[in-house]
Design a protein around this motif. Structure first.
Motif, PDB file in Angstrom:
ATOM      1  N   UNK A   1       0.803  -1.232   0.000  1.00  0.00           N
ATOM      2  CA  UNK A   1       0.000   0.000   0.000  1.00  0.00           C
ATOM      3  C   UNK A   1       0.830   1.274   0.000  1.00  0.00           C
ATOM      4  N   UNK A   2       2.110   1.169  -0.344  1.00  0.00           N
ATOM      5  CA  UNK A   2       2.970   2.355  -0.431  1.00  0.00           C
ATOM      6  C   UNK A   2       3.641   2.386  -1.804  1.00  0.00           C
ATOM      7  N   UNK A   3       4.084   3.580  -2.206  1.00  0.00           N
ATOM      8  CA  UNK A   3       4.843   3.712  -3.439  1.00  0.00           C
ATOM      9  C   UNK A   3       6.257   4.170  -3.110  1.00  0.00           C
ATOM     10  N   UNK A   4       7.197   3.740  -3.948  1.00  0.00           N
ATOM     11  CA  UNK A   4       8.601   4.088  -3.762  1.00  0.00           C
ATOM     12  C   UNK A   4       8.795   5.600  -3.816  1.00  0.00           C
ATOM     13  N   UNK A   5       9.625   6.163  -2.941  1.00  0.00           N
ATOM     14  CA  UNK A   5      10.560   5.504  -2.014  1.00  0.00           C
ATOM     15  C   UNK A   5       9.995   5.250  -0.618  1.00  0.00           C
ATOM     16  N   UNK A   6       8.666   5.301  -0.452  1.00  0.00           N
ATOM     17  CA  UNK A   6       8.069   5.082   0.867  1.00  0.00           C
ATOM     18  C   UNK A   6       7.718   3.626   1.122  1.00  0.00           C
TER      19      UNK A   6
END
Length: 510
Positions: A396-401
């Motif tokens: 459920x996160x997108x890079x860089x998170x």
């Protein structure tokens, strides 16, 4: 069609239009101001620049010079495309070395944008991996960079830019790399790189993106790439411009295939003519059965042993049930019939399909299922990121998170990968090979060693690898459009850090 269905379709189309307008607007910055996770760049321990250093010693040294440059490339069927190339051709200059040699590649950038080279599948020191903002700064226009490593593992590889890959690989910045065994097994050895191009349409336009959003409900996992591209190529050519494979009756050759595109391809061979011999540079074993269809995922490498069975011409071709497939055809001819047309020749009937997990590996990483030191659950999904449109997510996160996979040197790492979305995701791990232990909860009798696993909607794989190559390594979807929109994470080793940054003055875009 009732009003509710019409309304839903209109909403999806409007969402697609909004996404396209955003990605083509000056507001989109491609994560240019975001930072890598603290554990990756915290500056404690050892810099990755000091890890795993290799020297030539008394090994033979093989040197290549590659220049990134703009080229008007004749793709075939009377069409020319504006390409970005290594040494002026698509694919770039083919690189062949012998196992054990020390490889030195001098990259010069004559493009107006920064570039790098990633050595896909090669086990090498982290600082030579070619990921801008993680293992190096991107090579600026007019500047140069030298990559050096020992070519220890014989097999099929390829190289490509890892700077803004969704654009740069799409425009042709890739080439073949073969690490040959000291004693060659096949006298004839050929390389074929498959790709897709948007020749007669924009890669992203309103009708394409709307169709992608609608097609995402179709369940085949390929809706986005089917909408984005209209021309299939083999070694940078399409249709009758594709170079024929010249073989005599009864001859056997090794054919190496790489998928440099973002869409899976299913190639149909004449019945009884081929068997798979290697996958991601690992030899396979097991019964081959009656397979004459090879499915290859984006970023994947598959080698086959191919025998020309008759004097007559034949074709190796994309399955004909795919739109635009008619131009992905490799003619197989003898010297005598090399000038005879094969464009109207029928593609063989399909039998079973061999893909990247059809056959076990000859040499395993683990003889028994190991007890892991680290377990990471990786959920792959699709969503909408506020302010940035469509997103492809890990947990459920997108890079860089995205949460990194945190390891210590020597750890045994277990990763459970689940695709809960509607698109295919070929997941590629840099700097390591992993062992595929199970699919959808069922253990493989013959496990498979790879560095890329093609995870289709609803599928779940369990893989294991040993953290035996210290550094900061990407693990990402090799549909680079998905990676560009967030489907990337990092294998983060304790005790090392990256001194590089995303964006900043080098415009690093991993």
């Amino acid at each position: 069609m009732n009003r509710k269905i019409i309304g839903s379709i209109m909403i999806i189309i409007l969402l697609g239009i909004g996404v396209v307008m955003f990605f083509n607007s000056p507001l989109y910055n491609n994560n240019n101001t975001q930072s890598l996770p603290d554990g990756v760049t915290e500056g404690e321990g050892t810099s990755i620049m000091e890890v795993g250093n290799q020297e030539a010693g008394d090994r033979p040294v093989k040197t290549f010079n590659l220049t990134a440059q703009e080229t008007e490339w004749e793709i075939g069927n009377g069409e020319t495309v504006n390409a970005w190339t290594y040494n002026g051709t698509v694919p770039g200059e083919p690189l062949r070395v012998t196992e054990g040699e020390y490889v030195r590649i001098n990259l010069k950038n004559e493009l107006e944008v920064p570039v790098t080279i990633h050595w896909h599948g090669v086990l090498l020191p982290n600082k030579m991996d070619g990921v801008p903002g993680l293992t190096q700064n991107s090579v600026q226009p007019g500047e140069s960079f030298t990559y050096e490593y020992i070519a220890d593992d014989a097999g099929t590889y390829w190289y490509h830019s890892h700077q803004h890959s969704s654009k740069q690989v799409d425009k042709g910045l890739y080439g073949s790399l073969v690490i040959e065994e000291k004693e060659k097994e096949y006298e004839q050895d050929e390389f074929f790189i498959l790709d897709e191009w948007a020749v007669n349409q924009e890669k992203r336009d309103l009708s394409n993106m709307g169709g992608m959003m609608m097609g995402g409900m179709s369940g085949d996992g390929e809706a986005d790439t089917k909408q984005m591209y209209d021309t299939f190529t083999v070694n940078g050519k399409t249709g009758e411009a594709i170079e024929p494979l010249v073989m005599e009756e009864g001859e056997t050759a090794r054919l190496r295939f790489v998928n440099a595109g973002f869409q899976q391809h299913q190639l149909v061979f004449p019945k009884g003519s081929m068997k798979v011999i290697a996958n991601d540079a690992e030899k396979v074993n097991g019964e081959q059965g009656s397979t004459n269809v090879m499915e290859i995922a984006p970023g994947e490498r598959i080698d086959v042993e191919f025998t020309k069975q008759t004097r007559d011409a034949a074709v190796i071709a994309q399955k004909t049930d795919v739109e635009n497939a008619e131009d992905m055809r490799i003619p197989v001819v003898t010297k005598e019939n090399a000038d005879n047309p094969t464009s109207d020749m029928d593609v063989a009937a399909s039998t079973d399909i061999a893909n990247g997990v059809s056959y076990g590996s000859e040499k395993l990483l683990f003889e028994e299922t190991p007890d892991p030191d680290v377990t990471y659950n990786m959920d792959l999904s699709m969503g909408m990121n506020m302010g940035q449109g469509m997103a492809f997510q890990i947990n459920n996160e997108i890079f860089p998170d995205t949460p990194p996979i945190q390891v210590k040197e020597g750890d045994i790492v277990k990763v459970n990968i689940t695709n809960s979305g509607r698109m295919n995701h070929p997941m590629h791990l840099h700097g390591h090979r992993f062992q595929v232990a199970s699919k959808n909860g069922s253990a493989y009798e013959n496990p498979i060693v790879k560095d890329l696993i093609h995870v289709k909607p609803g599928e779940e794989y369990t893989i294991y690898f040993e953290a035996n190559n210290k550094g900061e390594w990407l693990f990402h979807c090799h549909d680079n459009n998905h990676a560009d929109r967030g489907m990337v994470t990092i294998v983060d080793y304790q005790g090392v850090y990256s001194p590089f940054e995303i964006g900043e003055k080098y415009d690093n875009q991993p």
